[in-house]
Design a protein around this motif. Structure first.
Motif, short mmCIF file in Angstrom:
data_model
loop_
_atom_site.label_atom_id
_atom_site.label_comp_id
_atom_site.label_asym_id
_atom_site.label_seq_id
_atom_site.Cartn_x
_atom_site.Cartn_y
_atom_site.Cartn_z
N THR A 118 0.86 -1.18 0.00
CA THR A 118 0.00 0.00 0.00
C THR A 118 0.89 1.23 0.00
N LEU A 119 0.80 2.03 -1.05
CA LEU A 119 1.69 3.17 -1.26
C LEU A 119 0.95 4.48 -1.10
N GLN A 120 1.49 5.38 -0.28
CA GLN A 120 1.05 6.76 -0.23
C GLN A 120 2.05 7.55 -1.08
N VAL A 121 1.63 7.94 -2.27
CA VAL A 121 2.57 8.50 -3.24
C VAL A 121 2.43 10.00 -3.35
N ASP A 122 3.55 10.66 -3.60
CA ASP A 122 3.58 12.10 -3.85
C ASP A 122 4.81 12.36 -4.71
N GLY A 123 4.58 12.81 -5.94
CA GLY A 123 5.72 13.05 -6.81
C GLY A 123 5.28 13.26 -8.25
N SER A 124 6.19 12.96 -9.17
CA SER A 124 5.91 13.24 -10.58
C SER A 124 6.15 12.01 -11.44
N LEU A 125 5.37 11.93 -12.54
CA LEU A 125 5.49 10.86 -13.52
C LEU A 125 5.67 11.47 -14.90
N LYS B 108 -3.01 13.53 -24.56
CA LYS B 108 -1.74 13.16 -23.95
C LYS B 108 -1.22 14.30 -23.08
N PHE B 109 -0.34 13.92 -22.15
CA PHE B 109 0.36 14.87 -21.30
C PHE B 109 1.78 15.05 -21.85
N PRO B 110 2.10 16.18 -22.44
CA PRO B 110 3.46 16.37 -22.99
C PRO B 110 4.50 16.65 -21.91
N ASP B 111 4.05 17.03 -20.70
CA ASP B 111 4.98 17.35 -19.62
C ASP B 111 4.85 16.33 -18.50
N ARG B 112 5.67 16.47 -17.49
CA ARG B 112 5.57 15.60 -16.32
C ARG B 112 4.27 15.90 -15.58
N VAL B 113 3.73 14.88 -14.93
CA VAL B 113 2.45 14.97 -14.24
C VAL B 113 2.68 14.76 -12.75
N HIS B 114 2.09 15.62 -11.92
CA HIS B 114 2.21 15.46 -10.47
C HIS B 114 1.05 14.60 -9.96
N VAL B 115 1.37 13.61 -9.11
CA VAL B 115 0.34 12.73 -8.54
C VAL B 115 0.46 12.75 -7.02
N ASP B 116 -0.68 12.61 -6.35
CA ASP B 116 -0.72 12.59 -4.89
C ASP B 116 -1.91 11.73 -4.49
N ALA C 6 -7.30 -6.55 -8.70
CA ALA C 6 -7.24 -6.27 -7.27
C ALA C 6 -6.53 -4.96 -6.95
N MET C 7 -5.87 -4.36 -7.92
CA MET C 7 -5.15 -3.11 -7.68
C MET C 7 -6.14 -1.96 -7.50
N GLY C 8 -5.80 -1.04 -6.60
CA GLY C 8 -6.66 0.12 -6.37
C GLY C 8 -5.87 1.42 -6.42
N TRP C 9 -6.46 2.47 -7.00
CA TRP C 9 -5.83 3.80 -7.04
C TRP C 9 -6.83 4.83 -6.54
N ARG C 10 -6.34 5.86 -5.94
CA ARG C 10 -7.10 7.09 -5.71
C ARG C 10 -6.10 8.22 -5.73
N LEU C 11 -6.01 8.90 -6.88
CA LEU C 11 -4.94 9.86 -7.12
C LEU C 11 -5.48 11.21 -7.57
N ALA C 12 -4.93 12.27 -6.98
CA ALA C 12 -5.15 13.61 -7.50
C ALA C 12 -4.03 13.91 -8.48
N VAL C 13 -4.39 14.35 -9.68
CA VAL C 13 -3.44 14.53 -10.77
C VAL C 13 -3.46 15.99 -11.24
N THR C 14 -2.27 16.58 -11.36
CA THR C 14 -2.17 17.93 -11.90
C THR C 14 -1.08 17.96 -12.95
N SER C 15 -1.24 18.84 -13.94
CA SER C 15 -0.25 18.96 -15.00
C SER C 15 -0.29 20.37 -15.57
N GLU C 16 0.85 20.80 -16.08
CA GLU C 16 0.92 22.12 -16.69
C GLU C 16 0.13 22.17 -18.00
N ARG C 17 0.17 21.04 -18.75
CA ARG C 17 -0.51 21.04 -20.06
C ARG C 17 -1.13 19.67 -20.33
N PHE C 18 -2.23 19.70 -21.07
CA PHE C 18 -2.88 18.49 -21.56
C PHE C 18 -3.39 18.80 -22.96
#
Length: 286
Positions: free
Chosen positions: A197-204, A219-227, A241-253
């Motif tokens: 179980t991962l509590q993630v904060d960073g960029s993809l 598509k996202f041409p830039d890096r995407v921040h996830v939390d 069985a995998m589960g996600w709940r992520l807030a996603v922000t990006s400069e451009r889409f």
């Protein structure tokens, strides 16, 4: 060694009575042994060298082969409380994860992992560093998704509390060419329903997002921040069985036109992937 143990009574001797027999110096060597770990893994070519003196156990040598690679351990422990002090040092090399975690990890090999184990309160603290050249799950594990991580490096500080079936991360950093994530507050469960179980904060990287969520148009041409949180089971089927709940922000889409300052939410449960209805951007929203 067996004679010394037999002189301790009753049949389940306490640590104090056992320690009194170990104040004399003693050396024990084991070679060419095999130790089975559960149903899937076994330590073979075991070579152990122990020295006992003054109520302390020193591991002068502890090497074995496991999962196609090797493991080595060195350090000192007290026979009074069976706690490592000041630390047990360990190293893994060339470990094939499919032999430990199943066929979904057939392409994943731990090139090197090093660490130390120290007592902390009534539990243990594990400090570790892991290097994996390439991380990619077997085709079909995540359906049509094929995420790929290269030059994976993980550094973690974890806590283990009795009965040692769960590890909690105090601080954990994951760096690859495609992602930089902080995993603070994450857990690893080794019980009957073992999972990460991962509590993630960073960029993809945008390319990694596209590989994980091909349902997203554009598509996202830039890096995407996830939390947020991701849960990953160690047993198949992984994707269902995998589960996600992520807030996603990006400069451009990019979708017909360019949206900027984008905010959305992605929720994954069972076979369902939900993307927030209100996809906002400075150019508009949909």
């Amino acid at each position: 060694l067996l004679k010394t143990l037999e002189t301790s009574t009753p049949s389940s001797p306490d640590a104090n009575s056992l320690t009194s027999h170990f104040h004399r110096q003693m050396t024990v060597t084991v070679s060419h042994g095999t130790l089975r770990v559960g149903d899937k893994a076994a330590l073979t070519d075991v070579a152990i060298g122990l020295q006992v003196a003054g109520g302390r156990l020193t591991i002068t040598q502890a090497n074995a082969s496991v999962a196609g690679g090797t493991i080595a351990l060195q350090g000192e422990a007290s026979l009074q409380d069976l706690a490592p002090a000041p630390a047990l040092q360990w190293r893994l090399a060339d470990i094939h994860l499919d032999q430990l975690l199943g066929p979904a990890f057939q392409a994943v090999t731990i090139a090197e992992a090093t660490g130390r184990l120290t007592p902390q309160g009534n539990g243990l603290m594990l400090e570790t560093s892991v290097q994996v050249p390439t991380f990619a799950l077997a085709p079909g594990t995540l359906g049509q998704r094929q995420p790929h991580l290269t030059r994976l490096a993980v550094t973690c500080t974890l806590q283990l509390q009795p009965p040692y079936t769960r590890m909690n991360t105090e601080a954990c950093q994951l760096h690859t060419a495609e992602a930089q994530l902080s995993l603070r507050g994450s857990t690893v469960d080794f019980g009957s329903a073992s999972q990460l179980t991962l509590q993630v904060d960073g960029s993809l990287a945008g390319s990694l997002v596209a590989a994980l969520v091909p349902e997203v148009p554009g598509k996202f041409p830039d890096r995407v921040h996830v939390d947020g949180q991701i849960s990953v089971p160690f047993q198949e089927p992984v994707w269902q069985a995998m589960g996600w709940r992520l807030a996603v922000t990006s400069e451009r889409f990019v979708f017909d036109e360019i949206f900027t300052n984008v905010h959305t939410t992605v929720v994954k449960s069972a076979d369902r992937l939900e993307i927030a209805r209100d996809f906002r951007g400075q150019a508009g929203h949909f």
